[in-house]
Design a protein around this motif. Structure first.
Motif, mmCIF file in Angstrom:
data_model
loop_
_atom_site.group_PDB
_atom_site.id
_atom_site.type_symbol
_atom_site.label_atom_id
_atom_site.label_comp_id
_atom_site.label_asym_id
_atom_site.label_seq_id
_atom_site.Cartn_x
_atom_site.Cartn_y
_atom_site.Cartn_z
ATOM 1 N N PHE A 62 15.709 84.258 -41.379
ATOM 2 C CA PHE A 62 15.116 83.149 -42.122
ATOM 3 C C PHE A 62 14.440 82.165 -41.166
ATOM 4 C CE2 PHE A 62 15.406 78.968 -44.232
ATOM 5 C CZ PHE A 62 14.786 79.256 -45.446
ATOM 6 N N ARG A 63 15.120 81.832 -40.088
ATOM 7 C CA ARG A 63 14.542 80.871 -39.139
ATOM 8 C C ARG A 63 13.361 81.469 -38.389
ATOM 9 N NH1 ARG A 63 17.486 76.244 -38.886
ATOM 10 N NH2 ARG A 63 19.558 76.349 -39.845
ATOM 11 N N ARG A 64 13.416 82.785 -38.126
ATOM 12 C CA ARG A 64 12.235 83.432 -37.522
ATOM 13 C C ARG A 64 11.047 83.342 -38.467
ATOM 14 N NH1 ARG A 64 15.943 87.275 -35.971
ATOM 15 N NH2 ARG A 64 15.280 88.755 -37.587
ATOM 16 N N GLY A 65 11.300 83.591 -39.754
ATOM 17 C CA GLY A 65 10.216 83.490 -40.728
ATOM 18 C C GLY A 65 9.633 82.096 -40.798
ATOM 19 N N LEU A 66 10.499 81.087 -40.754
ATOM 20 C CA LEU A 66 10.009 79.702 -40.733
ATOM 21 C C LEU A 66 9.163 79.449 -39.493
ATOM 22 C CD1 LEU A 66 13.145 77.618 -41.857
ATOM 23 C CD2 LEU A 66 11.086 78.049 -43.195
ATOM 24 N N ASP A 67 9.650 79.871 -38.332
ATOM 25 C CA ASP A 67 8.932 79.637 -37.078
ATOM 26 C C ASP A 67 7.569 80.318 -37.073
ATOM 27 O OD1 ASP A 67 10.985 78.110 -36.086
ATOM 28 O OD2 ASP A 67 11.901 79.737 -34.928
ATOM 29 N N GLU A 68 7.472 81.450 -37.771
ATOM 30 C CA GLU A 68 6.211 82.194 -37.808
ATOM 31 C C GLU A 68 5.168 81.548 -38.712
ATOM 32 O OE1 GLU A 68 8.383 86.568 -37.247
ATOM 33 O OE2 GLU A 68 7.585 85.943 -39.198
ATOM 34 N N THR A 69 5.598 80.660 -39.601
ATOM 35 C CA THR A 69 4.666 80.140 -40.606
ATOM 36 C C THR A 69 4.527 78.618 -40.627
ATOM 37 O OG1 THR A 69 6.476 80.240 -42.219
ATOM 38 C CG2 THR A 69 4.950 82.097 -42.178
ATOM 39 N N VAL A 70 5.585 77.885 -40.344
ATOM 40 C CA VAL A 70 5.541 76.432 -40.510
ATOM 41 C C VAL A 70 4.687 75.789 -39.423
ATOM 42 C CG1 VAL A 70 6.925 74.309 -40.464
ATOM 43 C CG2 VAL A 70 7.763 76.327 -41.691
ATOM 44 N N LEU A 71 3.833 74.872 -39.850
ATOM 45 C CA LEU A 71 3.007 74.136 -38.897
ATOM 46 C C LEU A 71 3.892 73.395 -37.893
ATOM 47 C CD1 LEU A 71 0.453 72.668 -41.452
ATOM 48 C CD2 LEU A 71 -0.022 74.438 -39.746
ATOM 49 N N LYS A 72 3.486 73.410 -36.640
ATOM 50 C CA LYS A 72 4.352 72.884 -35.580
ATOM 51 C C LYS A 72 4.672 71.408 -35.746
ATOM 52 C CE LYS A 72 4.440 76.942 -33.952
ATOM 53 N NZ LYS A 72 5.598 77.781 -34.326
#
Length: 416
Positions: free
Chosen positions: A366-376
């Motif tokens: 889940f956190r990998r998916g967030l890191d791949e998509t959420v604006l920094k």
């Protein structure tokens, strides 16, 4: 949007409708009454000034709403306390916890979880009953409400019934437009049950009910903006913006699970392909896990179906294929939620639902998916996992009923 009002008079219960905006912000009368009750239930007696400071409301709003709550019999004043400087004496206001009760019901394809809850949020009773959604559902639900009231010492204090279901619900009419899990279409559940039991009935999508409860009575009470990710038989996302729970123009809640994440993916019950539901819905996860992991011997129930406990055991035991499969589900969820975070600019997420039993194994993906998509610039994303119990959805439905009964000024009935 139409909001249904219920007038409980000695001559009977009548229904009128008015076109207003539901779930107004923290300064709106509808929400402020429920928020005041939620605060008093959590913090105990407070003065009007303390209520205003803690909720960020104007003194005039608090004074007016406390007066209405007192007139309705929900709160009372305690003796005045000591003066502070030259100011007026502090007069605490106390919630009358047993002044009103609501009944909450969570409907699933095989059972109904039912709770009765006092206005301080205390669950007085909780039980499960077998249920068949295709065999006179109205009669079954009516019998459950009647039996629950009959077991109470003060049945006259019940002010409303809340029902949560998985599916698209027109909340203005309390009509289930479509529920794939229950196989219901255009079922006017609220109006029919209200007529049968003589009480206001509020029907909502399960995630909308949980989100409404969180705003006034739960983890979201101190958050102006957050997303509530529900992981259960359905996949949903409750959206709160400036303390308003978002709903569509027809009263339906968001259908996050039916966002297509792979146009070439499997057919979903909604008729589209590759919806998030087919990858992350609890039934779909349990169906897919054995084949994906290549381990049909993992405690199957029926034709290859695992139990949630069986899947959790396999993941806890470190089976690589199972661990990878669950992490993949988490990553797909994270990417999908990340898109919502970007769209709404809301980086606070509360996660709930039965599937959170797997969260230790979903979390990394889940956190990998967030890191791949959420604006920094929206990092770090705040993720809180809410403990789930069997009665959680029913408590959410009760919270929705309480919120709406207070917001719409439904007083306790006389008697008892």
């Amino acid at each position: 949007m139409l909001i249904t009002y219920f007038d409980l008079s000695q001559q009977g219960t009548t229904i009128t409708t008015s076109r207003i905006r539901p779930h107004q912000g923290a300064t709106g009368d509808a929400v402020s009454r429920a928020e005041i009750l939620g605060l008093l239930g959590q913090a105990g007696p407070l003065s009007r000034g303390e209520i205003a400071r803690r909720l960020g409301l104007g003194p005039a709003t608090v004074t007016a709403q406390v007066r209405r709550l007192m007139n309705d019999g929900y709160v009372r004043e305690l003796p005045a306390g000591a003066r502070t400087g030259a100011g007026r004496p502090r007069v605490p206001v106390e919630l009358i916890a047993d002044s009103a009760t609501v009944i909450g019901m969570s409907v699933t394809p095989t059972s109904v979880m039912l709770v009765s809850m006092r206005i301080d949020g205390t669950v007085a009773d909780s039980r499960a009953a077998a249920f068949n959604p295709s065999a006179d559902p109205l009669g079954q639900l009516t019998a459950m409400v009647v039996a629950e009231q009959a077991a109470m010492e003060h049945p006259e204090r019940v002010v409303a019934v809340g029902i949560s279901v998985s599916g698209a619900v027109d909340q203005a009419l309390s009509t289930v437009r479509i529920s794939a899990t229950l196989n219901w279409r255009d079922f006017s559940l609220g109006a029919q049950l209200q007529q049968a039991v003589g009480l206001p009935v509020f029907v909502a999508n399960d995630l909308f009910a949980l989100t409404t409860r969180e705003v006034s009575f739960g983890l979201g009470r101190n958050k102006d903006d957050f997303l509530l990710l529900g992981l259960d038989y359905g996949v949903g996302l409750g959206i709160v913006n400036r303390r308003r729970v978002f709903s569509g123009s027809d009263g339906s809640s968001t259908e996050f699970g039916h966002m297509s994440v792979d146009p070439g993916g499997p057919l979903c019950v909604c008729g589209n392909h590759g919806c998030l539901q087919v990858y992350a819905g609890l039934n779909e996860v349990l169906d897919a896990a054995p084949a994906a992991a290549g381990r049909l011997s993992l405690a199957p129930l029926g034709a290859g179906r695992l139990s949630l406990a069986g899947l959790l055991r396999a993941a806890d035991d470190g089976d690589p294929a199972v661990v990878d499969f669950v992490a993949g589900v988490g990553q797909r969820l994270g990417r999908s939620v990340g898109g919502a975070v970007n769209l709404l600019g809301t980086a606070t997420i509360i996660v709930t639902g039965q599937t959170t039993a797997l969260w230790e194994h979903l979390d990394g993906g889940f956190r990998r998916g967030l890191d791949e998509t959420v604006l920094k610039f929206l990092h770090p994303v705040d993720v809180t996992v809410k403990a789930w119990t069997e009665s959680e959805d029913a408590v959410g439905a009760a919270g929705l009923a309480l919120h709406n009964a207070i917001s719409l000024n439904v007083p306790p009935r006389a008697g008892g």
